[in-house]
Structures are given as structure tokens and as C-alpha cells.
Design an enzyme around this catalytic site. Structure first.
Site, PDB file in Angstrom:
ATOM      1  N   ASP A  29     -16.173 -24.828  17.675  1.00 11.98           N
ATOM      2  CA  ASP A  29     -16.671 -23.646  18.200  1.00 11.98           C
ATOM      3  C   ASP A  29     -16.007 -22.301  17.336  1.00 11.98           C
ATOM      4  OD1 ASP A  29     -14.189 -24.087  19.535  1.00 11.98           O
ATOM      5  OD2 ASP A  29     -14.749 -22.415  20.849  1.00 11.98           O
ATOM      6  N   GLU A  78     -12.496 -24.283  21.887  1.00  9.18           N
ATOM      7  CA  GLU A  78     -11.115 -23.974  21.700  1.00  9.18           C
ATOM      8  C   GLU A  78     -10.813 -22.240  22.027  1.00  9.18           C
ATOM      9  OE1 GLU A  78      -7.521 -22.276  19.470  1.00  9.18           O
ATOM     10  OE2 GLU A  78      -9.863 -22.004  19.294  1.00  9.18           O
TER      11      GLU A  78
END
Length: 423
Positions: free
Chosen positions: A105, A170
């Protein structure tokens, strides 16, 4: 250290052109945290792992179950799904398992006018690739895939196992890593390829998202003296937070000596008022509180709450109408590699061997990451990867392909020295 024949063959198999192509492909997927493209990229990467003949576990995470867990690390981005992805080499021995981990991400691009072109259309200038996610951390993801491909090209029989963990979320707390560990995927050591500019990050400070709601008393702007502006009421709290940051950074751990402020306390957003000619009756401040190495998050929360309470007690309005502190969003504890653990020497020697220099410096990082989740699960973990974290999250985000190649080569050596039989 001496490079043996298998290591030399694997290093020779590192394909710089393929690294560049794969990096461009991954950067073109706008995998913003919580978006459909984040899930799309997990499926794309699963295909890469399958083509390398790894045992692949691609699964849809049970979000309600994970969120209900007492150790859930928090989250900020709205999401309806989260995909886990793990690929394991097929070991024929009983050696150790080395985890290579990266998150897929990226944060949103922000003001598009600040970018030179589309942030999700990679721009190449010589050896440098510009795009959102270039250093944080698709370059690290590419280094993992390229290292595996090079090792596979040697057809060496591995004594141990390589376990690749590609995770989501994350950036807003670590849901992906948390869900991966909860599923039972573990190992004996872990290298996270976050951008470290060639250093070995053996510790991370933590970061806790806070919200402070400050009440005011609304009235017409022409009679502001009859009300209380929530903006004015917030000011003594803001000053108290600055003093708290100073106190919390006194005597910081030597691993954090490189940073002027090892554990920053930052207010990131302020929202107040809903009409220009009204005195605002509410201000909401949100920010992040740095957590010191080895500090329990509960202690850090208590310090900030006490700071706000003391500021309120010293102000006539706030004494009767105290601000409210809550803790939404990501909650990153600190984490570190155990002192003297051989993982640091393993990766440091690998970097030194491919660069023909000395071992890189060992230091801590002031930002939260997945390191603390793996360390908290009893897995010795460090960060080593391509790119400069100072360029992450900004419109100048970039990475050098040659640096990705260097990290790939170091990962090849570190991995083989962990999972390949000693000659």
C-alpha cells in the site's frame, strides 16, 4: 566474507533490466491504502510468486475478527476487504525460515499540482524513477522478487525456507502484517525492505494517533466577546504539547542520535468552526505522538492525557469545559532487534560484500512500521531496503534503480547464507 560459487551464480543472475521493468509495472497500480487497487496488486504479486513455483497462500482476511482482537494495531483508512499474501519456497531440509517482507500500500498523492505529471505514471530520468510508492516501498517489494528470481536461477537445493510476506495496510497501522502473523505465518528472522538509504534499521520508535476535542461557546462574530472561541481555547494546549515533546526527547536512546527530534509530537490537522461569522464552538486537533524505544504505548498515552489535563486545569474556561483526548487510527508500538542478534551482522556483511565497503551503520528510525509486529511476535527483525525515507509521502518521491540492484544483491547473499547449506 568469501563469496562461494552458488552465491556468485545468484549474483550474476540479478537482472537489472527486469528490475526496472517490474518496478514500473508495480508503480502504475495506484494501490492507495484501503483502495480496490491495493487488493488488485496483491493478486498481481500472487501471480509472480506462483510463476516462481512458490507455495502461495492468498486469502481474504476476516476483518471483523481481526478488529475485535485485543492486540489489533488500529487503522485509519476505510476498507471493506484486505488480502493477505505469503509465498514459501519448497525446502528439502530442516534449516531456518527467513521472512522477506514488504507492504504494497501507498499513501495518497496529495496535491496533484505539486507533482511533475501523474504520480501513478512513473517518470524515468536516467537511473531514477519518480512516482508515488517508488521508495515507500515498491522498490523494496521488487528487490524481494528479484532476489528470489536470482536464487531460483541457480537451482540450488535450499536447507531452509524463504517466506515472502506481502502485506496491505502498513501505512495506517499494520492490519496486513497483523493478519499474516495471526494466520500462523512465522519464521526465524525477518528482513523488511523499507527504505533505509543503505543503513540497517534495527529499531523503530512508535507512533500513536491522537484526537483532542476542545469545546468553545458559539455566538455571532459581531459579539465574539459573549462567546468563547474553541481556537483560542486550544492555544494553551498546543503550547503544552510542545513542552511535552521537549521533555519526552530528553536522554533519547543512542540509536536515535541521528535525529534532531527522535520522538516527534506533531499536530497534523485542525478543524474548527462551520461559519465565518460565528465563533467556533468546537476544535478538533489530530496528530501523532512518538513512542520511545522500549516505552509501553499505555505510558505514552497517559503522558499526553496528563499534559492536556494540566493545560485545562490552568485555564479558566477549560477547567470547567475540559478537552477530551481519544486514540483513533494507527497505534504503532516501538520495536527493536535484540542486542547482538546475528541478523544485523548477516545483512551488514552481505551489503559490504556487494558494495566492497564496510558494514553499514546500525541505527533506529523515528517512524512506526511493521517491524514492531514481527518483533512482538518473537521474530528478530530489521529493516534494510532501497530509497530515502525523507522522500516518501511527498511529491518528490523517487528511487534509484542501481540502489534497488544493490539491495537485491545483498538480499541474495543474506538469504543464501541463511537457507543454503554451509559448504
Amino acid at each position: 566474507m568469501t563469496i562461494n560459487d552458488v552465491e556468485a551464480a545468484a549474483l550474476a543472475a540479478v537482472d537489472e533490466a527486469a528490475i526496472g521493468r517490474l518496478l514500473l509495472d508495480l508503480l502504475a497500480v495506484p494501490s492507495v491504502t484501503g483502495s480496490a487497487a491495493e487488493s488488485e496488486l496483491q493478486h498481481v504479486l500472487a501471480g509472480h510468486l506462483e510463476r516462481m513455483d512458490l507455495d502461495v497462500d492468498l486469502w481474504s482476511m476476516d476483518l471483523p475478527e481481526l478488529r475485535a482482537h485485543h492486540d489489533f494495531p488500529g487503522g485509519e483508512a476505510p476498507r471493506t476487504e484486505a488480502w493477505g499474501l505469503v509465498g514459501n519456497t519448497r525446502s528439502k531440509g530442516d534449516g531456518p525460515t527467513l521472512i522477506l517482507q514488504g507492504h504494497v500500500d501507498v499513501v495518497p498523492p496529495g496535491d496533484l499540482a505539486q507533482w511533475q505529471g501523474d504520480p501513478f505514471r512513473p517518470r524515468v530520468e536516467g537511473d531514477v524513477v519518480h512516482a508515488r510508492g517508488a521508495c515507500d516501498m515498491k522498490a523494496g517489494v521488487v528487490a524481494i522478487l528479484a532476489a528470489l528470481a536470482a536464487i531460483r536461477a541457480t537451482q540450488a537445493t535450499l536447507r531452509g525456507q524463504v517466506s515472502v510476506h506481502f502485506v496491505v495496510s502498513e501505512e495506517d497501522g499494520g492490519l496486513g502484517a497483523f493478519g499474516t502473523l495471526q494466520r500462523g505465518h512465522t519464521g526465524d528472522a525477518c528482513i523488511i525492505t523499507e527504505p533505509t538509504s543503505g543503513a540497517l534499521m534495527i529499531a523503530n520508535g512508535g507512533a500513536l494517533t491522537f484526537r483532542i476535542e476542545v469545546p468553545g461557546q458559539a455566538t455571532h462574530g459581531s459579539t465574539r466577546y459573549a462567546g468563547v472561541s474553541a481556537i483560542d481555547a486550544y492555544l494553551p494546549i498546543h503550547a503544552a504539547l510542545a513542552r511535552l515533546e521537549t521533555r519526552r526527547n530528553a536522554g533519547a536512546d543512542p540509536l536515535m542520535a541521528a535525529y534532531p527530534v527522535p520522538y516527534p509530537l506533531s499536530v497534523g490537522t485542525l478543524q474548527a468552526g462551520d461559519w465565518a461569522s460565528s465563533v467556533p464552538d468546537l476544535l478538533v486537533a489530530e496528530g501523532r505522538l512518538g513512542v520511545a524505544l522500549g516505552e509501553e504505548p499505555a505510558r505514552a498515552r497517559a503522558e499526553l492525557e496528563a499534559c492536556v489535563a494540566e493545560a485545562c486545569a490552568s485555564d479558566p474556561w477549560l477547567r470547567a469545559h475540559p478537552a477530551v483526548v481519544t486514540w483513533p487510527g494507527g497505534q504503532f508500538a516501538s520495536g527493536r532487534l535484540p542486542a547482538g542478534h546475528p541478523l544485523a551482522a548477516l545483512v551488514g556483511d552481505a551489503h559490504a560484500d556487494v558494495t566492497r565497503t564496510s558494514r553499514p551503520a546500525e541505527q533506529g528510525a523515528p517512524y512506526g512500521s511493521d517491524l514492531r509486529l514481527y518483533a512482538g511476535a518473537g521474530i528478530p527483525t530489521l529493516q534494510y531496503g532501497p530509497g530515502d525515507v525523507r522522500l516518501a509521502h511527498g511529491p518528490q518521491e523517487q528511487v534509484s534503480v542501481s540502489e534497488v540492484v544493490t539491495v537485491t544483491q545483498a538480499l541474495v547473499l543474506a538469504t543464501l547464507r541463511t537457507v543454503y547449506p554451509t559448504p
